[in-house]
Write a protein that holds these residues in place. Sequence first.
Motif, PDB file in Angstrom:
ATOM      1  N   LEU A  84       0.832  -1.205   0.000  1.00  0.00           N
ATOM      2  CA  LEU A  84       0.000   0.000   0.000  1.00  0.00           C
ATOM      3  C   LEU A  84       0.863   1.250   0.000  1.00  0.00           C
ATOM      4  CD1 LEU A  84      -2.725   1.466   0.229  1.00  0.00           C
ATOM      5  CD2 LEU A  84      -2.572   1.170   2.718  1.00  0.00           C
ATOM      6  N   ALA A  85       1.939   1.259   0.798  1.00  0.00           N
ATOM      7  CA  ALA A  85       2.819   2.422   0.850  1.00  0.00           C
ATOM      8  C   ALA A  85       3.469   2.669  -0.505  1.00  0.00           C
ATOM      9  CB  ALA A  85       3.879   2.220   1.928  1.00  0.00           C
ATOM     10  N   ALA A  86       3.901   1.587  -1.162  1.00  0.00           N
ATOM     11  CA  ALA A  86       4.520   1.732  -2.479  1.00  0.00           C
ATOM     12  C   ALA A  86       3.505   2.228  -3.504  1.00  0.00           C
ATOM     13  CB  ALA A  86       5.130   0.405  -2.919  1.00  0.00           C
ATOM     14  N   ALA A 107      -9.193  -2.367  -5.304  1.00  0.00           N
ATOM     15  CA  ALA A 107      -9.257  -3.099  -6.571  1.00  0.00           C
ATOM     16  C   ALA A 107      -7.861  -3.376  -7.111  1.00  0.00           C
ATOM     17  CB  ALA A 107     -10.077  -2.301  -7.583  1.00  0.00           C
ATOM     18  N   GLU A 108      -6.981  -2.372  -7.067  1.00  0.00           N
ATOM     19  CA  GLU A 108      -5.664  -2.529  -7.674  1.00  0.00           C
ATOM     20  C   GLU A 108      -4.736  -3.400  -6.836  1.00  0.00           C
ATOM     21  OE1 GLU A 108      -3.850   1.012  -9.064  1.00  0.00           O
ATOM     22  OE2 GLU A 108      -5.622   1.698 -10.166  1.00  0.00           O
ATOM     23  N   LEU A 109      -4.946  -3.425  -5.528  1.00  0.00           N
ATOM     24  CA  LEU A 109      -4.085  -4.228  -4.650  1.00  0.00           C
ATOM     25  C   LEU A 109      -4.718  -5.555  -4.267  1.00  0.00           C
ATOM     26  CD1 LEU A 109      -2.796  -1.394  -2.275  1.00  0.00           C
ATOM     27  CD2 LEU A 109      -1.557  -2.473  -4.166  1.00  0.00           C
ATOM     28  N   GLY A 110      -5.963  -5.772  -4.693  1.00  0.00           N
ATOM     29  CA  GLY A 110      -6.627  -7.033  -4.377  1.00  0.00           C
ATOM     30  C   GLY A 110      -7.033  -7.153  -2.923  1.00  0.00           C
ATOM     31  N   LEU A 111      -7.369  -6.037  -2.292  1.00  0.00           N
ATOM     32  CA  LEU A 111      -7.787  -6.060  -0.884  1.00  0.00           C
ATOM     33  C   LEU A 111      -9.280  -6.362  -0.795  1.00  0.00           C
ATOM     34  CD1 LEU A 111      -5.842  -2.923   0.373  1.00  0.00           C
ATOM     35  CD2 LEU A 111      -5.143  -5.322   0.488  1.00  0.00           C
TER      36      LEU A 111
END
Length: 460
Positions: A84-86, A107-111
């Motif tokens: 998330l930080a990156a 959506a973009e990180l699959g959370l």
Amino acid sequence: MAKSGNTGNVFDIGELRRLVDELGAGPREARAAVLEGAVADNEDCDCPSCGTDALTFPPVELSPDGELAASVLKVPLVLDAQRLAAWTGTREVSPENLLPDPFLPCAELGLPSPARLHLLWVVAVNTGMLRVSRGVAAPGPLVLSPGLPPEALLGFWDGVVMDVLDRADEGLTGSAVVDDHLAEMLATLYAVGEGLSSATLVKGILQSHEVACEARPAEMRALTVALPGELETALSLLGYCGLIEPSQAGWPRLTPLGIWAVRQDLLREGHDAPTGAEVAAFADLGAAELVDAIVKGSAAPSAVTVWLESRRPEVAARELVKVAVSGTAGLRGAVGRILEELGPEAETPLREALSEPAMWRYAASWLHIRDLPAPDLTPADSTWLTVDSLASLIHLGNVPEALCGFDALEPGEDLVRLVEEMALVDHPDTIAVLDLLGAHHSKAAVAKSARKAAMKVRSR
């Protein structure tokens, strides 16, 4: 444990004290049976020291710092916080210092949900992976890598767990009941070591909720149906956070990192949560050295367990009685509390102590409690023990506990009459005890009676 926002306990503080004392190192089945019978009574105590009552937990063996530090970098929560930080990089945030569109990073990180995103955001910001200033989030000073010293990684991990527990105030697990009891549940798992079945944890939560919240039958029926599923979801989240893993039996238990983190929180709250190495040194002490360390506060209660386990009950009791017969009330009090840990196997030295003027009442009481033949104690003997018990607390500097103990020694009895009887017993600390009650007892009639009684004793 701190920062749970709990309004009740899976097992109340007094009950948990009994549990961790009884659990010890017994077989898993025996420990589970003890916990199955636990029911929280949630009764408040007026004792001024109860709010800070310290629990004694069994010694634990911690994994080496290097292994723990390496494990921190593998925790799914930590890995996702780094992702998330990156992903955030340098980005504008909302007036609440949050990401303006939580669904985009999910959506973009699959959370799985914005709630998971918020937990990761709190961890990333609070630990220094991200820094928020003037409406902008930017990379923070913390860059996690295997090259960081173990103490730095463990310090980071400690902060992560505190952030996780803080979220229980706002709904960490999705179950309000589990969140209410999260800290106590983790402390109980810490005490047991090998884990507890989900059914046992569910039973403890249900019992506590019913008693503490005076839940109606309809509410309990609904909770009985819903809680097993809610708990499984909560345990899955705690596994994601690096705190829980399945035991060989398939029961939830703390991970090595979980044990380390829960212990840190227990120590912060003043509880006795030693490692095996910390208490091992007490095993070779003599009885006089052990009692002296207890009186001075340099030996935690867990040291007593290790000391007793290293010698036969009869030998331990004989050594302790020898210390008590020639000591002060403070020493007798410390010895008496240790002797309570011993069973009928220590009968012989306690029976021999019946011939000792300063110890025979303690010995007789010890024998009676264990249904062993012993001389009867007269009311005057019981009053002498009352004076001695209060005097022992004064010797240890526990004045508030002594005042609370006086109120608890004779529940429902006339305390003024008890004070008058205390003035008649031949005890070297009678005046000190009466002076304490006269100066500090909250009930005016008791304090006045104690002052008058002290004057009578001085005049003799």
